[in-house]
Scaffold this motif. Structure first.
Motif, PDB file in Angstrom:
ATOM      1  N   LYS A   2      -8.338  10.793  -4.470  1.00 30.57           N
ATOM      2  CA  LYS A   2      -7.223  10.468  -5.356  1.00 30.57           C
ATOM      3  C   LYS A   2      -6.516   9.194  -4.899  1.00 30.57           C
ATOM      4  O   LYS A   2      -6.200   8.321  -5.707  1.00 30.57           O
ATOM      5  CB  LYS A   2      -6.230  11.645  -5.338  1.00 30.57           C
ATOM      6  CG  LYS A   2      -5.805  12.077  -6.721  1.00 30.57           C
ATOM      7  CD  LYS A   2      -4.902  13.263  -6.615  1.00 30.57           C
ATOM      8  CE  LYS A   2      -4.356  13.636  -7.979  1.00 30.57           C
ATOM      9  NZ  LYS A   2      -3.627  14.913  -7.917  1.00 30.57           N
ATOM     10  N   ARG A   3      -6.276   9.124  -3.589  1.00 29.07           N
ATOM     11  CA  ARG A   3      -5.543   7.956  -3.064  1.00 29.07           C
ATOM     12  C   ARG A   3      -6.391   6.690  -3.163  1.00 29.07           C
ATOM     13  O   ARG A   3      -5.888   5.625  -3.508  1.00 29.07           O
ATOM     14  CB  ARG A   3      -5.113   8.203  -1.608  1.00 29.07           C
ATOM     15  CG  ARG A   3      -4.064   9.309  -1.500  1.00 29.07           C
ATOM     16  CD  ARG A   3      -3.222   9.172  -0.240  1.00 29.07           C
ATOM     17  NE  ARG A   3      -2.078  10.059  -0.309  1.00 29.07           N
ATOM     18  CZ  ARG A   3      -2.006  11.239   0.318  1.00 29.07           C
ATOM     19  NH1 ARG A   3      -3.029  11.658   1.059  1.00 29.07           N
ATOM     20  NH2 ARG A   3      -0.939  11.987   0.202  1.00 29.07           N
ATOM     21  N   ILE A   4      -7.679   6.827  -2.850  1.00 30.20           N
ATOM     22  CA  ILE A   4      -8.563   5.656  -2.954  1.00 30.20           C
ATOM     23  C   ILE A   4      -8.613   5.169  -4.410  1.00 30.20           C
ATOM     24  O   ILE A   4      -8.550   3.984  -4.688  1.00 30.20           O
ATOM     25  CB  ILE A   4      -9.989   6.007  -2.438  1.00 30.20           C
ATOM     26  CG1 ILE A   4      -9.973   6.129  -0.912  1.00 30.20           C
ATOM     27  CG2 ILE A   4     -11.021   4.965  -2.858  1.00 30.20           C
ATOM     28  CD1 ILE A   4      -9.576   4.865  -0.165  1.00 30.20           C
ATOM     29  N   SER A   5      -8.686   6.131  -5.332  1.00 28.05           N
ATOM     30  CA  SER A   5      -8.720   5.763  -6.760  1.00 28.05           C
ATOM     31  C   SER A   5      -7.468   4.993  -7.159  1.00 28.05           C
ATOM     32  O   SER A   5      -7.533   4.029  -7.928  1.00 28.05           O
ATOM     33  CB  SER A   5      -8.833   7.004  -7.639  1.00 28.05           C
ATOM     34  OG  SER A   5      -9.984   7.716  -7.290  1.00 28.05           O
ATOM     35  N   LYS A   6      -6.323   5.438  -6.633  1.00 28.81           N
ATOM     36  CA  LYS A   6      -5.064   4.754  -6.951  1.00 28.81           C
ATOM     37  C   LYS A   6      -5.092   3.311  -6.464  1.00 28.81           C
ATOM     38  O   LYS A   6      -4.649   2.395  -7.168  1.00 28.81           O
ATOM     39  CB  LYS A   6      -3.887   5.488  -6.274  1.00 28.81           C
ATOM     40  CG  LYS A   6      -3.353   6.645  -7.065  1.00 28.81           C
ATOM     41  CD  LYS A   6      -2.098   7.161  -6.381  1.00 28.81           C
ATOM     42  CE  LYS A   6      -1.408   8.233  -7.195  1.00 28.81           C
ATOM     43  NZ  LYS A   6      -0.307   8.861  -6.412  1.00 28.81           N
ATOM     44  N   ILE A   7      -5.609   3.117  -5.242  1.00 27.81           N
ATOM     45  CA  ILE A   7      -5.680   1.741  -4.703  1.00 27.81           C
ATOM     46  C   ILE A   7      -6.631   0.905  -5.557  1.00 27.81           C
ATOM     47  O   ILE A   7      -6.339  -0.239  -5.899  1.00 27.81           O
ATOM     48  CB  ILE A   7      -6.150   1.729  -3.227  1.00 27.81           C
ATOM     49  CG1 ILE A   7      -5.194   2.553  -2.361  1.00 27.81           C
ATOM     50  CG2 ILE A   7      -6.254   0.294  -2.702  1.00 27.81           C
ATOM     51  CD1 ILE A   7      -5.636   2.720  -0.923  1.00 27.81           C
ATOM     52  N   LEU A  14       0.827  -1.208   0.000  1.00 29.28           N
ATOM     53  CA  LEU A  14       0.000   0.000   0.000  1.00 29.28           C
ATOM     54  C   LEU A  14       0.862   1.258   0.000  1.00 29.28           C
ATOM     55  O   LEU A  14       0.524   2.258  -0.636  1.00 29.28           O
ATOM     56  CB  LEU A  14      -0.935   0.003   1.212  1.00 29.28           C
ATOM     57  CG  LEU A  14      -2.194  -0.848   1.064  1.00 29.28           C
ATOM     58  CD1 LEU A  14      -2.920  -0.971   2.391  1.00 29.28           C
ATOM     59  CD2 LEU A  14      -3.138  -0.240   0.023  1.00 29.28           C
ATOM     60  N   MET A  15       2.006   1.185   0.704  1.00 28.74           N
ATOM     61  CA  MET A  15       2.895   2.359   0.737  1.00 28.74           C
ATOM     62  C   MET A  15       3.448   2.668  -0.641  1.00 28.74           C
ATOM     63  O   MET A  15       3.658   3.824  -0.990  1.00 28.74           O
ATOM     64  CB  MET A  15       4.019   2.153   1.760  1.00 28.74           C
ATOM     65  CG  MET A  15       3.528   2.462   3.163  1.00 28.74           C
ATOM     66  SD  MET A  15       4.752   2.254   4.447  1.00 28.74           S
ATOM     67  CE  MET A  15       5.811   3.645   4.200  1.00 28.74           C
ATOM     68  N   ASN A  16       3.666   1.601  -1.421  1.00 27.75           N
ATOM     69  CA  ASN A  16       4.139   1.808  -2.795  1.00 27.75           C
ATOM     70  C   ASN A  16       3.115   2.561  -3.641  1.00 27.75           C
ATOM     71  O   ASN A  16       3.461   3.203  -4.622  1.00 27.75           O
ATOM     72  CB  ASN A  16       4.424   0.463  -3.470  1.00 27.75           C
ATOM     73  CG  ASN A  16       5.750  -0.109  -3.009  1.00 27.75           C
ATOM     74  OD1 ASN A  16       6.627   0.637  -2.590  1.00 27.75           O
ATOM     75  ND2 ASN A  16       5.868  -1.422  -3.057  1.00 27.75           N
ATOM     76  N   ILE A  17       1.858   2.461  -3.265  1.00 24.21           N
ATOM     77  CA  ILE A  17       0.812   3.114  -4.054  1.00 24.21           C
ATOM     78  C   ILE A  17       0.484   4.509  -3.529  1.00 24.21           C
ATOM     79  O   ILE A  17       0.386   5.456  -4.294  1.00 24.21           O
ATOM     80  CB  ILE A  17      -0.480   2.257  -4.061  1.00 24.21           C
ATOM     81  CG1 ILE A  17      -0.174   0.838  -4.559  1.00 24.21           C
ATOM     82  CG2 ILE A  17      -1.558   2.884  -4.929  1.00 24.21           C
ATOM     83  CD1 ILE A  17      -1.317  -0.132  -4.346  1.00 24.21           C
ATOM     84  N   ILE A  18       0.318   4.639  -2.206  1.00 20.19           N
ATOM     85  CA  ILE A  18      -0.135   5.941  -1.677  1.00 20.19           C
ATOM     86  C   ILE A  18       0.777   6.532  -0.604  1.00 20.19           C
ATOM     87  O   ILE A  18       0.394   7.473   0.109  1.00 20.19           O
ATOM     88  CB  ILE A  18      -1.586   5.836  -1.113  1.00 20.19           C
ATOM     89  CG1 ILE A  18      -1.669   4.757  -0.032  1.00 20.19           C
ATOM     90  CG2 ILE A  18      -2.596   5.582  -2.220  1.00 20.19           C
ATOM     91  CD1 ILE A  18      -2.925   4.860   0.820  1.00 20.19           C
TER      92      ILE A  18
END
Ligand SMILES: [Zn+2]
Ligand SMILES: [Zn+2]
Length: 403
Positions: free
Chosen positions: A290-295, A254-258
């Protein structure tokens, strides 16, 4: 290959011509690769299965194909004069394109420039010299084929039937005789669809270009809300993918994404998961849209259906002919219906050559099972094996006949 030629020829001699039945044979272009040269003979047309069978006995194919397209004049060479009348909708699920853990055990790649070698899926460019001239030596094991089958079931059960309203009777499944499965959809509804239209379908199935906002992910009065997990189509699939991904994701992933806000997600994970199940979408403070969309985009990437889109968008594709033999394995291209698929064992049910044993010299092979017989890894050894295994290895180019 003389012995293999004789085997293939006998197979076509003994084949019932009804087994060469396909929908509208007289409108299909037939193509084949003969034994003698690596050159495709195209633009053949046949009125019926008897005349096709006669031709195959005289011109034994190493590989045999037919067009997904229907033409007024299938045997005319100029594609513009063939007069395209439509095409079946085709999906290709190939184990080669699906990452499996076992590839590291049976696949090798070599850089043709600097000779660097490696195991598993080949890199796009050589990690040492940066060149893209990479040769591969790939194999398919039962695990790979099982994963491909699961992907086919997912395509049918989660997309074709519920989202496209295709009935299981309109779907014909073919084991390709080597690495995967083809699905043919016989429906007047899709027959005339253009390549662009087919691309839309392929993109939908591969989860490409999904607009999350249009599918219910939005911020209302400062609160993030998302689609109901029980909804049909991509709305439900977005919620389900997010739920499944979040259930198993590690903090590092998850850290890699957000970045650092992943810690908030992990801390409140149970509450978030419960809320999606209850259709309330609790998203903790400090995590924006934005972060939720990335996940979610990452979750979709891990959950999409792995089809080869090039096959689906091609309205003039040449496809393996059902009940022909695959020249790289000696296995039969098996026609299956939906109900047969679950219990189908390609490395057993597609075997044609079952009499006696053959002596072969094996250059190099990983562990392989054909039927109930398992052998390998082997290198530079002469052995006697069941005919089906011998033909498989010779067709793969990994072994030679010995007397
Ligand atoms: Zn290199
Ligand atoms: Zn495998």
């Amino acid at each position: 290959m003389n012995k293999i030629f004789e085997k293939f020829k006998n197979y076509y001699i003994n084949l019932n011509s009804e087994d060469l039945n396909i929908v509208n044979l007289e409108k299909r272009e037939i193509a084949l690769i003969p034994f003698k040269e690596d050159l495709m003979i195209r633009h053949l047309g046949f009125k019926d299965t008897n005349s096709l069978k006669d031709y195959l006995i005289k011109n034994v194919p190493l590989h045999l194909y037919y067009s997904s397209a229907y033409y007024e004049n299938p045997q005319v060479e100029d594609m513009n004069l063939k007069n395209w009348e439509g095409a079946d909708l085709i999906f290709d699920v190939d184990a080669d394109h699906i990452p499996t853990d076992c590839k590291i055990l049976h696949d090798k790649w070599f850089c043709l420039n600097c000779n660097l070698q490696g195991f598993g899926i080949a890199p796009e460019e050589c990690p040492k010299c940066g060149q893209k001239r990479i040769d591969t030596n790939t194999w398919i094991c039962e695990r790979c084929l099982e994963v491909a089958k699961i992907e086919v079931l997912k395509l049918i059960d989660e997309y074709l039937i519920p989202d496209f309203g295709i009935s299981s009777k309109e779907i014909e499944i073919c084991f390709s005789g080597h690495r995967g499965y083809h699905l043919h959809i016989y429906s007047e509804y899709y027959k005339k669809l253009s390549s662009d239209g087919r691309r839309e379908i392929a993109d939908y199935i591969r989860g490409i270009g999904i607009d999350l906002k249009a599918h219910g992910l939005r911020k209302v009065n400062g609160i993030i809300t998302g689609p109901n997990i029980r909804e049909k189509g991509w709305r439900g699939r977005i919620a389900k993918s997010f739920y499944e991904y979040l259930s198993r994701a590690s903090l590092e992933e998850l850290m890699n994404i957000i970045g650092k806000s992943a810690e908030i997600i992990i801390k409140k994970r149970d509450k978030i998961l419960d809320s999606i199940m209850m259709n309330g979408w609790f998203i903790p403070k400090g995590i924006g849209l934005k972060r939720i969309s990335k996940i979610i985009k990452e979750a979709i990437k891990q959950n999409f259906c792995n089809i080869d889109e090039r096959v689906t968008i091609d309205t003039k594709r040449l496809i393996r002919y059902p009940n022909s033999l695959h020249g790289k394995t000696g296995l039969k291209v098996c026609r299956l219906n939906y109900i047969d698929l679950e219990k189908f064992d390609p490395l057993k049910d597609a075997i044609v050559f079952k009499t006696g044993t053959m002596k072969i010299y094996v250059k190099e092979m990983p562990k392989i099972r054909i039927g109930n017989y398992e052998i390998g890894p082997l290198k530079n050894e002469t052995i006697e094996v069941p005919e089906s295994m011998a033909i498989y290895l010779i067709c793969k180019g990994a072994a030679e006949m010995r007397n």
